[in-house]
Write a protein that holds these residues in place. Structure first.
Motif, PDB file in Angstrom:
ATOM      1  N   THR A  63       0.830  -1.204   0.000  1.00  0.00           N
ATOM      2  CA  THR A  63       0.000   0.000   0.000  1.00  0.00           C
ATOM      3  C   THR A  63       0.866   1.257   0.000  1.00  0.00           C
ATOM      4  OG1 THR A  63      -0.259  -0.046   2.412  1.00  0.00           O
ATOM      5  CG2 THR A  63      -1.981  -1.107   1.094  1.00  0.00           C
ATOM      6  N   GLY A  64       2.048   1.181   0.614  1.00  0.00           N
ATOM      7  CA  GLY A  64       2.943   2.338   0.605  1.00  0.00           C
ATOM      8  C   GLY A  64       3.381   2.715  -0.789  1.00  0.00           C
ATOM      9  N   VAL A  65       3.751   1.717  -1.583  1.00  0.00           N
ATOM     10  CA  VAL A  65       4.184   1.974  -2.960  1.00  0.00           C
ATOM     11  C   VAL A  65       3.008   2.474  -3.806  1.00  0.00           C
ATOM     12  CG1 VAL A  65       5.010   0.872  -5.094  1.00  0.00           C
ATOM     13  CG2 VAL A  65       6.105   0.336  -2.921  1.00  0.00           C
ATOM     14  N   LEU A  66       1.852   1.898  -3.592  1.00  0.00           N
ATOM     15  CA  LEU A  66       0.697   2.217  -4.435  1.00  0.00           C
ATOM     16  C   LEU A  66      -0.151   3.373  -3.910  1.00  0.00           C
ATOM     17  CD1 LEU A  66      -0.493  -1.406  -5.317  1.00  0.00           C
ATOM     18  CD2 LEU A  66       0.953   0.117  -6.679  1.00  0.00           C
ATOM     19  N   SER A  67       0.187   3.917  -2.760  1.00  0.00           N
ATOM     20  CA  SER A  67      -0.648   4.964  -2.171  1.00  0.00           C
ATOM     21  C   SER A  67      -0.759   6.195  -3.058  1.00  0.00           C
ATOM     22  CB  SER A  67      -0.133   5.358  -0.792  1.00  0.00           C
ATOM     23  OG  SER A  67       1.159   5.921  -0.896  1.00  0.00           O
ATOM     24  N   GLY A  68       0.248   6.482  -3.857  1.00  0.00           N
ATOM     25  CA  GLY A  68       0.188   7.620  -4.770  1.00  0.00           C
ATOM     26  C   GLY A  68      -0.845   7.443  -5.866  1.00  0.00           C
ATOM     27  N   TYR A  69      -1.349   6.235  -6.016  1.00  0.00           N
ATOM     28  CA  TYR A  69      -2.344   5.972  -7.047  1.00  0.00           C
ATOM     29  C   TYR A  69      -3.750   6.339  -6.596  1.00  0.00           C
ATOM     30  CZ  TYR A  69       1.173   3.143  -9.511  1.00  0.00           C
ATOM     31  OH  TYR A  69       2.278   2.708 -10.166  1.00  0.00           O
ATOM     32  N   ALA A  70      -3.898   6.786  -5.343  1.00  0.00           N
ATOM     33  CA  ALA A  70      -5.225   7.117  -4.830  1.00  0.00           C
ATOM     34  C   ALA A  70      -5.912   8.160  -5.702  1.00  0.00           C
ATOM     35  CB  ALA A  70      -5.129   7.607  -3.388  1.00  0.00           C
ATOM     36  N   ALA A  71      -5.121   9.044  -6.299  1.00  0.00           N
ATOM     37  CA  ALA A  71      -5.690  10.063  -7.182  1.00  0.00           C
ATOM     38  C   ALA A  71      -6.319   9.432  -8.424  1.00  0.00           C
ATOM     39  CB  ALA A  71      -4.615  11.068  -7.595  1.00  0.00           C
ATOM     40  N   ALA A  72      -5.978   8.180  -8.682  1.00  0.00           N
ATOM     41  CA  ALA A  72      -6.527   7.491  -9.849  1.00  0.00           C
ATOM     42  C   ALA A  72      -7.829   6.769  -9.516  1.00  0.00           C
ATOM     43  CB  ALA A  72      -5.502   6.510 -10.408  1.00  0.00           C
ATOM     44  N   GLY A  73      -8.444   7.143  -8.416  1.00  0.00           N
ATOM     45  CA  GLY A  73      -9.750   6.580  -8.090  1.00  0.00           C
ATOM     46  C   GLY A  73      -9.704   5.335  -7.235  1.00  0.00           C
ATOM     47  N   VAL A  74      -8.659   5.160  -6.450  1.00  0.00           N
ATOM     48  CA  VAL A  74      -8.559   4.007  -5.562  1.00  0.00           C
ATOM     49  C   VAL A  74      -8.870   4.488  -4.154  1.00  0.00           C
ATOM     50  CG1 VAL A  74      -7.079   2.184  -4.692  1.00  0.00           C
ATOM     51  CG2 VAL A  74      -6.781   3.012  -7.021  1.00  0.00           C
ATOM     52  N   ASP A  75      -9.964   4.022  -3.617  1.00  0.00           N
ATOM     53  CA  ASP A  75     -10.381   4.479  -2.293  1.00  0.00           C
ATOM     54  C   ASP A  75      -9.721   3.697  -1.165  1.00  0.00           C
ATOM     55  OD1 ASP A  75     -12.077   6.445  -3.335  1.00  0.00           O
ATOM     56  OD2 ASP A  75     -13.690   4.987  -3.586  1.00  0.00           O
ATOM     57  N   ASP A  76      -9.595   2.387  -1.316  1.00  0.00           N
ATOM     58  CA  ASP A  76      -9.110   1.580  -0.212  1.00  0.00           C
ATOM     59  C   ASP A  76      -8.277   0.411  -0.744  1.00  0.00           C
ATOM     60  OD1 ASP A  76      -8.675   0.063   2.067  1.00  0.00           O
ATOM     61  OD2 ASP A  76     -10.683   0.449   2.863  1.00  0.00           O
ATOM     62  N   LEU A  77      -6.966   0.575  -0.703  1.00  0.00           N
ATOM     63  CA  LEU A  77      -6.089  -0.482  -1.189  1.00  0.00           C
ATOM     64  C   LEU A  77      -6.166  -1.734  -0.312  1.00  0.00           C
ATOM     65  CD1 LEU A  77      -3.021   1.656  -2.256  1.00  0.00           C
ATOM     66  CD2 LEU A  77      -4.408   0.219  -3.752  1.00  0.00           C
ATOM     67  N   ASP A  78      -6.424  -1.561   0.991  1.00  0.00           N
ATOM     68  CA  ASP A  78      -6.561  -2.736   1.858  1.00  0.00           C
ATOM     69  C   ASP A  78      -7.738  -3.605   1.414  1.00  0.00           C
ATOM     70  OD1 ASP A  78      -4.399  -2.691   3.745  1.00  0.00           O
ATOM     71  OD2 ASP A  78      -5.324  -0.914   4.632  1.00  0.00           O
ATOM     72  N   GLU A  79      -8.839  -2.968   1.021  1.00  0.00           N
ATOM     73  CA  GLU A  79      -9.985  -3.739   0.512  1.00  0.00           C
ATOM     74  C   GLU A  79      -9.614  -4.478  -0.768  1.00  0.00           C
ATOM     75  OE1 GLU A  79     -13.564  -1.494   0.020  1.00  0.00           O
ATOM     76  OE2 GLU A  79     -13.625  -0.910   2.138  1.00  0.00           O
ATOM     77  N   GLU A  80      -8.828  -3.828  -1.610  1.00  0.00           N
ATOM     78  CA  GLU A  80      -8.408  -4.469  -2.863  1.00  0.00           C
ATOM     79  C   GLU A  80      -7.463  -5.643  -2.579  1.00  0.00           C
ATOM     80  OE1 GLU A  80      -9.684  -3.931  -5.764  1.00  0.00           O
ATOM     81  OE2 GLU A  80     -10.628  -1.970  -5.555  1.00  0.00           O
ATOM     82  N   ILE A  81      -6.580  -5.494  -1.592  1.00  0.00           N
ATOM     83  CA  ILE A  81      -5.718  -6.620  -1.195  1.00  0.00           C
ATOM     84  C   ILE A  81      -6.585  -7.751  -0.661  1.00  0.00           C
ATOM     85  CG2 ILE A  81      -3.948  -7.406   0.423  1.00  0.00           C
ATOM     86  CD1 ILE A  81      -2.622  -4.628   0.115  1.00  0.00           C
ATOM     87  N   ASP A  82      -7.554  -7.410   0.204  1.00  0.00           N
ATOM     88  CA  ASP A  82      -8.463  -8.432   0.733  1.00  0.00           C
ATOM     89  C   ASP A  82      -9.156  -9.180  -0.404  1.00  0.00           C
ATOM     90  OD1 ASP A  82      -7.820  -7.674   3.323  1.00  0.00           O
ATOM     91  OD2 ASP A  82      -9.630  -6.438   3.598  1.00  0.00           O
ATOM     92  N   ALA A  83      -9.531  -8.470  -1.456  1.00  0.00           N
ATOM     93  CA  ALA A  83     -10.195  -9.115  -2.596  1.00  0.00           C
ATOM     94  C   ALA A  83      -9.266 -10.098  -3.297  1.00  0.00           C
ATOM     95  CB  ALA A  83     -10.703  -8.056  -3.579  1.00  0.00           C
ATOM     96  N   THR A  84      -7.972  -9.744  -3.418  1.00  0.00           N
ATOM     97  CA  THR A  84      -7.042 -10.682  -4.071  1.00  0.00           C
ATOM     98  C   THR A  84      -6.832 -11.924  -3.209  1.00  0.00           C
ATOM     99  OG1 THR A  84      -5.013  -9.664  -3.177  1.00  0.00           O
ATOM    100  CG2 THR A  84      -5.842  -8.815  -5.298  1.00  0.00           C
ATOM    101  N   VAL A  85      -6.873 -11.750  -1.889  1.00  0.00           N
ATOM    102  CA  VAL A  85      -6.766 -12.891  -0.975  1.00  0.00           C
ATOM    103  C   VAL A  85      -8.019 -13.755  -1.091  1.00  0.00           C
ATOM    104  CG1 VAL A  85      -6.612 -13.602   1.456  1.00  0.00           C
ATOM    105  CG2 VAL A  85      -5.172 -11.724   0.616  1.00  0.00           C
ATOM    106  N   ALA A  86      -9.184 -13.118  -1.061  1.00  0.00           N
ATOM    107  CA  ALA A  86     -10.456 -13.841  -1.148  1.00  0.00           C
ATOM    108  C   ALA A  86     -10.573 -14.623  -2.453  1.00  0.00           C
ATOM    109  CB  ALA A  86     -11.625 -12.870  -1.012  1.00  0.00           C
ATOM    110  N   ARG A  87      -9.990 -14.092  -3.508  1.00  0.00           N
ATOM    111  CA  ARG A  87     -10.062 -14.772  -4.811  1.00  0.00           C
ATOM    112  C   ARG A  87      -9.045 -15.890  -4.922  1.00  0.00           C
ATOM    113  NH1 ARG A  87     -11.619 -10.826  -9.537  1.00  0.00           N
ATOM    114  NH2 ARG A  87     -12.345 -12.816 -10.293  1.00  0.00           N
TER     115      ARG A  87
END
Length: 152
Positions: A63-87
């Protein structure tokens, strides 16, 4: 290709509009194609970060590396990580380190191929020299306006 204006007219066109329009078109296309194969752009970034890491990164590292991408419409990287785990694409150990599962490795390989195809589509009829010049000009606009942007 037919351009929107003559060169004399283009020189007076607003960079803010055209850089926004280009970004919007590119991101919309990428997200549509990724949706077709069953993922989101943030999930693709996460899988790529994990795949490129020399040692399994932590959630905070990703999330530290990707946090600058928040301006690209990413609200919650932790939720996105959780989704990759769930999948089942990513595993997380007790220490919080993330690794691609075998299914995640296979899906990441599909992502790499898909992103390469999208890049080829975007760069059609654009020589590398023009692409580099465009990025340098955009970076000068950012610098000249006191902005800051850096892509790893």
């Amino acid at each position: 290709m037919e351009y929107s204006h003559t060169d004399a007219e283009l020189v007076r066109q607003p960079i803010g509009y055209w850089s926004w329009a280009a970004a919007e078109a590119v991101v919309t296309r990428i997200r549509a194609v990724l949706a077709e194969i069953g993922t989101t752009q943030p999930q693709a970034w996460i899988l790529d970060r994990i795949a490129q890491a020399e040692t399994p990164p932590t959630r905070d590292g990703v999330t530290g590396v990707l946090s600058g991408y928040a301006a690209a419409g990413v609200d919650d990287l932790d939720e996105e990580i959780d989704a990759t785990v769930a999948r089942g694409w990513v595993t997380q150990d007790a220490g919080g380190h993330l690794e691609l599962s075998s299914g995640g490795q296979d899906f990441h390989a599909l992502l790499v191929t898909t992103q390469a195809e999208l890049r080829q589509e975007r760069h059609r009829d654009i020589p590398d020299e023009e692409y580099v010049l465009t990025l340098k000009v955009l970076q000068r606009f950012i610098h000249n306006t006191g902005g800051h942007a850096w892509h790893h």
